[in-house]
Design a protein around this motif. Structure first.
Motif, mmCIF file in Angstrom:
data_model
loop_
_atom_site.group_PDB
_atom_site.id
_atom_site.type_symbol
_atom_site.label_atom_id
_atom_site.label_comp_id
_atom_site.label_asym_id
_atom_site.label_seq_id
_atom_site.Cartn_x
_atom_site.Cartn_y
_atom_site.Cartn_z
ATOM 1 N N ILE A 1 27.261 32.259 27.743
ATOM 2 C CA ILE A 1 27.207 31.415 26.532
ATOM 3 C C ILE A 1 26.464 30.122 26.816
ATOM 4 O O ILE A 1 25.590 29.708 26.046
ATOM 5 C CB ILE A 1 28.633 31.133 26.017
ATOM 6 N N LEU A 2 26.799 29.465 27.930
ATOM 7 C CA LEU A 2 26.152 28.193 28.244
ATOM 8 C C LEU A 2 24.666 28.361 28.528
ATOM 9 O O LEU A 2 23.860 27.511 28.139
ATOM 10 C CB LEU A 2 26.841 27.527 29.425
ATOM 11 N N GLU A 3 24.285 29.441 29.197
ATOM 12 C CA GLU A 3 22.863 29.668 29.464
ATOM 13 C C GLU A 3 22.096 29.971 28.193
ATOM 14 O O GLU A 3 20.944 29.583 28.053
ATOM 15 C CB GLU A 3 22.703 30.771 30.497
ATOM 16 N N PHE B 1 39.944 36.376 34.825
ATOM 17 C CA PHE B 1 39.289 35.102 35.139
ATOM 18 C C PHE B 1 37.801 35.319 35.385
ATOM 19 O O PHE B 1 36.967 34.568 34.874
ATOM 20 C CB PHE B 1 39.929 34.462 36.376
ATOM 21 N N ASN B 2 37.451 36.335 36.175
ATOM 22 C CA ASN B 2 36.035 36.614 36.454
ATOM 23 C C ASN B 2 35.267 36.935 35.178
ATOM 24 O O ASN B 2 34.150 36.451 34.978
ATOM 25 C CB ASN B 2 35.899 37.757 37.458
ATOM 26 N N GLU B 3 35.858 37.744 34.313
ATOM 27 C CA GLU B 3 35.201 38.086 33.047
ATOM 28 C C GLU B 3 35.023 36.843 32.175
ATOM 29 O O GLU B 3 33.962 36.633 31.581
ATOM 30 C CB GLU B 3 36.011 39.141 32.301
ATOM 31 N N GLY B 4 36.043 36.000 32.130
ATOM 32 C CA GLY B 4 35.955 34.776 31.347
ATOM 33 C C GLY B 4 34.878 33.834 31.869
ATOM 34 O O GLY B 4 34.131 33.239 31.094
#
Length: 114
Positions: A108-110, A98-101
Motif C-alpha cells: 500500500i505504501l509503495e 503479522f507477515n501478511e499484514g
C-alpha cells in the motif's frame, strides 16, 4: 467473517470489530493513541474463543531513505490461560498474520509513492 466499524477511521476511539468462525473468533480493536509518522497504539480485545485484552502497537522509525516498521502486542493472561500460554508458539499462531499484514502495508505504501 462479519466486520463492523464504529467511529471515524484514524481518530482516537475508532473501533474495528469482527465475528467469524472458530478460526477467527470474535473481537475488536480500538485506536487509543496516534502520533503522526511515529506511533499507532490500540487495544486489542478478543471475545471468542476466549477473552483477553492486549495492547498493540506499530512504531515507525526513519532509516536513511527507508522506514523501519515494528509491529507487536503485549498482554497479561490470568490462570488457567497463563498455563496454556507457556506451551503456545506465538510465532506459529500469529506470525503468518503479522507477515501478511506487513507485506500488505508495504504494498500500500509503495503504491502511494508511485
Amino acid at each position: 467473517m462479519k466486520k463492523t466499524y464504529v467511529g471515524t477511521d484514524g481518530e482516537i476511539g475508532f473501533i474495528s470489530a469482527w465475528e467469524g468462525n472458530k478460526d477467527v473468533g470474535a473481537g475488536e480493536q480500538e485506536l487509543i493513541n496516534f502520533v503522526d509518522g511515529e506511533l499507532i497504539q490500540s487495544q486489542l480485545r478478543f471475545l471468542k474463543p476466549w477473552k483477553s485484552t492486549s495492547d498493540a502497537y506499530i512504531r515507525l522509525e526513519e532509516l536513511n531513505e527507508a522506514t523501519q516498521v515494528t509491529w507487536g502486542f503485549s498482554g497479561h493472561n490470568k490462570f488457567p490461560a497463563s498455563i496454556f500460554m507457556l506451551f503456545m508458539d506465538m510465532d506459529k499462531a500469529v506470525g503468518k498474520d503479522f507477515n501478511e499484514g506487513l507485506k500488505n502495508l508495504k504494498r500500500i505504501l509503495e503504491s502511494v509513492n508511485d
